[in-house]
Design a protein around this motif. Sequence first.
Motif, PDB file in Angstrom:
ATOM      1  N   CYS A 170       9.508 -16.973  28.509  1.00 20.35           N
ATOM      2  CA  CYS A 170       8.192 -17.484  28.880  1.00 20.35           C
ATOM      3  C   CYS A 170       8.409 -18.825  29.568  1.00 20.35           C
ATOM      4  CB  CYS A 170       7.321 -17.662  27.631  1.00 20.35           C
ATOM      5  SG  CYS A 170       5.661 -18.234  27.975  1.00 20.35           S
ATOM      6  N   ASN A 171       7.956 -18.937  30.795  1.00 22.83           N
ATOM      7  CA  ASN A 171       8.089 -20.198  31.516  1.00 22.83           C
ATOM      8  C   ASN A 171       6.868 -21.060  31.260  1.00 22.83           C
ATOM      9  OD1 ASN A 171      10.616 -19.653  32.757  1.00 22.83           O
ATOM     10  ND2 ASN A 171       9.575 -18.301  34.177  1.00 22.83           N
ATOM     11  N   ILE A 172       7.123 -22.269  30.811  1.00 24.06           N
ATOM     12  CA  ILE A 172       6.064 -23.221  30.495  1.00 24.06           C
ATOM     13  C   ILE A 172       6.092 -24.332  31.541  1.00 24.06           C
ATOM     14  CG2 ILE A 172       5.092 -24.726  28.718  1.00 24.06           C
ATOM     15  CD1 ILE A 172       5.376 -21.784  27.839  1.00 24.06           C
ATOM     16  N   ASN A 173       4.936 -24.632  32.102  1.00 22.43           N
ATOM     17  CA  ASN A 173       4.796 -25.688  33.094  1.00 22.43           C
ATOM     18  C   ASN A 173       4.038 -26.834  32.427  1.00 22.43           C
ATOM     19  OD1 ASN A 173       3.962 -27.377  35.174  1.00 22.43           O
ATOM     20  ND2 ASN A 173       3.375 -25.700  36.533  1.00 22.43           N
ATOM     21  N   TYR A 207       1.879 -15.933   2.687  1.00 19.72           N
ATOM     22  CA  TYR A 207       1.830 -14.525   3.068  1.00 19.72           C
ATOM     23  C   TYR A 207       1.701 -13.712   1.790  1.00 19.72           C
ATOM     24  CZ  TYR A 207       6.882 -15.047   2.241  1.00 19.72           C
ATOM     25  OH  TYR A 207       8.099 -15.340   1.695  1.00 19.72           O
ATOM     26  N   GLU A 208       1.602 -12.408   1.902  1.00 19.75           N
ATOM     27  CA  GLU A 208       1.283 -11.567   0.746  1.00 19.75           C
ATOM     28  C   GLU A 208       2.159 -11.823  -0.472  1.00 19.75           C
ATOM     29  OE1 GLU A 208       0.326  -7.293   1.345  1.00 19.75           O
ATOM     30  OE2 GLU A 208       0.628  -7.809   3.462  1.00 19.75           O
ATOM     31  N   LYS A 209       3.444 -12.035  -0.265  1.00 15.72           N
ATOM     32  CA  LYS A 209       4.359 -12.127  -1.397  1.00 15.72           C
ATOM     33  C   LYS A 209       5.021 -13.489  -1.535  1.00 15.72           C
ATOM     34  CE  LYS A 209       5.147  -7.210  -1.412  1.00 15.72           C
ATOM     35  NZ  LYS A 209       6.089  -6.112  -1.348  1.00 15.72           N
ATOM     36  N   GLY A 210       4.435 -14.511  -0.913  1.00 13.06           N
ATOM     37  CA  GLY A 210       5.042 -15.827  -1.050  1.00 13.06           C
ATOM     38  C   GLY A 210       4.515 -16.838  -0.056  1.00 13.06           C
ATOM     39  N   LYS A 211       5.325 -17.874   0.146  1.00 11.88           N
ATOM     40  CA  LYS A 211       4.990 -18.954   1.072  1.00 11.88           C
ATOM     41  C   LYS A 211       6.243 -19.324   1.856  1.00 11.88           C
ATOM     42  CE  LYS A 211       1.430 -20.986  -1.817  1.00 11.88           C
ATOM     43  NZ  LYS A 211       0.940 -22.181  -2.471  1.00 11.88           N
ATOM     44  N   GLN A 212       6.024 -19.887   3.028  1.00 10.07           N
ATOM     45  CA  GLN A 212       7.143 -20.336   3.840  1.00 10.07           C
ATOM     46  C   GLN A 212       6.812 -21.678   4.460  1.00 10.07           C
ATOM     47  OE1 GLN A 212       8.774 -17.417   6.471  1.00 10.07           O
ATOM     48  NE2 GLN A 212       9.815 -18.918   7.725  1.00 10.07           N
ATOM     49  N   VAL A 213       7.750 -22.598   4.364  1.00  8.14           N
ATOM     50  CA  VAL A 213       7.602 -23.914   4.976  1.00  8.14           C
ATOM     51  C   VAL A 213       8.180 -23.841   6.387  1.00  8.14           C
ATOM     52  CG1 VAL A 213       8.323 -26.329   4.881  1.00  8.14           C
ATOM     53  CG2 VAL A 213       7.685 -25.135   2.780  1.00  8.14           C
ATOM     54  N   ILE A 214       7.448 -24.382   7.331  1.00  3.68           N
ATOM     55  CA  ILE A 214       7.905 -24.435   8.707  1.00  3.68           C
ATOM     56  C   ILE A 214       7.880 -25.887   9.159  1.00  3.68           C
ATOM     57  CG2 ILE A 214       7.419 -23.741  11.089  1.00  3.68           C
ATOM     58  CD1 ILE A 214       6.167 -21.192   9.961  1.00  3.68           C
ATOM     59  N   ALA A 261       8.281 -22.574  21.228  1.00  2.00           N
ATOM     60  CA  ALA A 261       9.263 -21.580  20.783  1.00  2.00           C
ATOM     61  C   ALA A 261       8.638 -20.673  19.725  1.00  2.00           C
ATOM     62  CB  ALA A 261      10.513 -22.266  20.239  1.00  2.00           C
ATOM     63  N   TYR A 262       7.854 -21.283  18.831  1.00  2.00           N
ATOM     64  CA  TYR A 262       7.157 -20.477  17.826  1.00  2.00           C
ATOM     65  C   TYR A 262       6.117 -19.566  18.474  1.00  2.00           C
ATOM     66  CZ  TYR A 262       9.308 -22.682  13.781  1.00  2.00           C
ATOM     67  OH  TYR A 262      10.203 -23.085  12.827  1.00  2.00           O
ATOM     68  N   VAL A 281       6.289 -18.245  21.509  1.00  2.00           N
ATOM     69  CA  VAL A 281       7.008 -17.153  22.152  1.00  2.00           C
ATOM     70  C   VAL A 281       7.541 -16.180  21.106  1.00  2.00           C
ATOM     71  CG1 VAL A 281       9.003 -16.555  23.601  1.00  2.00           C
ATOM     72  CG2 VAL A 281       7.539 -18.498  24.216  1.00  2.00           C
ATOM     73  N   ALA A 282       8.078 -16.711  20.001  1.00  2.00           N
ATOM     74  CA  ALA A 282       8.551 -15.822  18.927  1.00  2.00           C
ATOM     75  C   ALA A 282       7.395 -15.018  18.346  1.00  2.00           C
ATOM     76  CB  ALA A 282       9.239 -16.637  17.833  1.00  2.00           C
ATOM     77  N   GLY A 283       6.250 -15.661  18.170  1.00  2.00           N
ATOM     78  CA  GLY A 283       5.091 -14.972  17.616  1.00  2.00           C
ATOM     79  C   GLY A 283       4.587 -13.867  18.515  1.00  2.00           C
ATOM     80  N   ILE A 284       4.420 -14.160  19.799  1.00  2.00           N
ATOM     81  CA  ILE A 284       3.899 -13.141  20.717  1.00  2.00           C
ATOM     82  C   ILE A 284       4.909 -12.003  20.868  1.00  2.00           C
ATOM     83  CG2 ILE A 284       4.671 -14.197  22.885  1.00  2.00           C
ATOM     84  CD1 ILE A 284       2.020 -13.295  24.135  1.00  2.00           C
ATOM     85  N   THR A 285       6.207 -12.348  20.882  1.00  2.00           N
ATOM     86  CA  THR A 285       7.238 -11.309  21.016  1.00  2.00           C
ATOM     87  C   THR A 285       7.259 -10.404  19.793  1.00  2.00           C
ATOM     88  OG1 THR A 285       8.566 -12.774  22.418  1.00  2.00           O
ATOM     89  CG2 THR A 285       9.694 -10.888  21.425  1.00  2.00           C
ATOM     90  N   SER A 286       7.248 -10.998  18.605  1.00  2.00           N
ATOM     91  CA  SER A 286       7.298 -10.171  17.392  1.00  2.00           C
ATOM     92  C   SER A 286       6.028  -9.337  17.254  1.00  2.00           C
ATOM     93  CB  SER A 286       7.534 -11.025  16.150  1.00  2.00           C
ATOM     94  OG  SER A 286       6.452 -11.890  15.907  1.00  2.00           O
ATOM     95  N   CYS A 287       4.890  -9.892  17.629  1.00  2.00           N
ATOM     96  CA  CYS A 287       3.632  -9.138  17.552  1.00  2.00           C
ATOM     97  C   CYS A 287       3.643  -7.971  18.544  1.00  2.00           C
ATOM     98  CB  CYS A 287       2.456 -10.075  17.807  1.00  2.00           C
ATOM     99  SG  CYS A 287       0.846  -9.341  17.458  1.00  2.00           S
ATOM    100  N   PHE A 288       4.119  -8.235  19.761  1.00  3.97           N
ATOM    101  CA  PHE A 288       4.173  -7.172  20.767  1.00  3.97           C
ATOM    102  C   PHE A 288       5.115  -6.060  20.328  1.00  3.97           C
ATOM    103  CE2 PHE A 288       6.119  -5.197  24.491  1.00  3.97           C
ATOM    104  CZ  PHE A 288       4.986  -4.664  25.087  1.00  3.97           C
TER     105      PHE A 288
END
Length: 176
Positions: free
Chosen positions: A113-116, A53-60, A79-80, A82-89
């Motif tokens: 978010c329900n996943i089938n 990202y602009e000011k660094g890196k992150q390990v996931i 989970a990522y 859902v977290a991504g769509i939630t934070s973006c929204f």
Amino acid sequence: MSNITNNVDLNKISKTIEEGRNDLSTLRRPVKLAAEWNLNPDKPYQFKTELAYEKGKQVIEIDSPSFLGGNGNRLGPMAYCVAGITSCFIATFVTVASSKGIRLSKLNVNAQCNINFAKTFDIADEPITEGIEFQIEAESQDADKQQLEEIIGLAEKRCPAIYSMMHEIKVNAIIK
């Protein structure tokens, strides 16, 4: 002079908009990652990536839940998502509110978010994602509930993550 509302720098957004009006290509930004699937069952994750990202890196590190063959030692891929769509929204919601001069005094969100997994396991041809629900607790001295609901509508239309989830994303996967 900085113009920050709700922790959103409106001067930076205005500059981005102006540059975009002059040259649409400035509004296209790549997101890249390099990742590795872990083949060693002794490590606590299955997938590892480092994102810049602009000011660094992150390990996931990601590990599937046990019912999907992982060990549940890390957050799973969905989970990522859902977290991504939630934070973006929510970021889109806050940006729209800020651009309208609405200062928020409180903002919390719960998402579900329900996943089938029937399609994933080739059991049934049913939609994988059954939708996402955001329960938003927003307070403002500058806007009533109806105004905040109008902003939610705008955020639904403008959010890049929601757009991506609602429209086909072309995938080009090749073996090197």
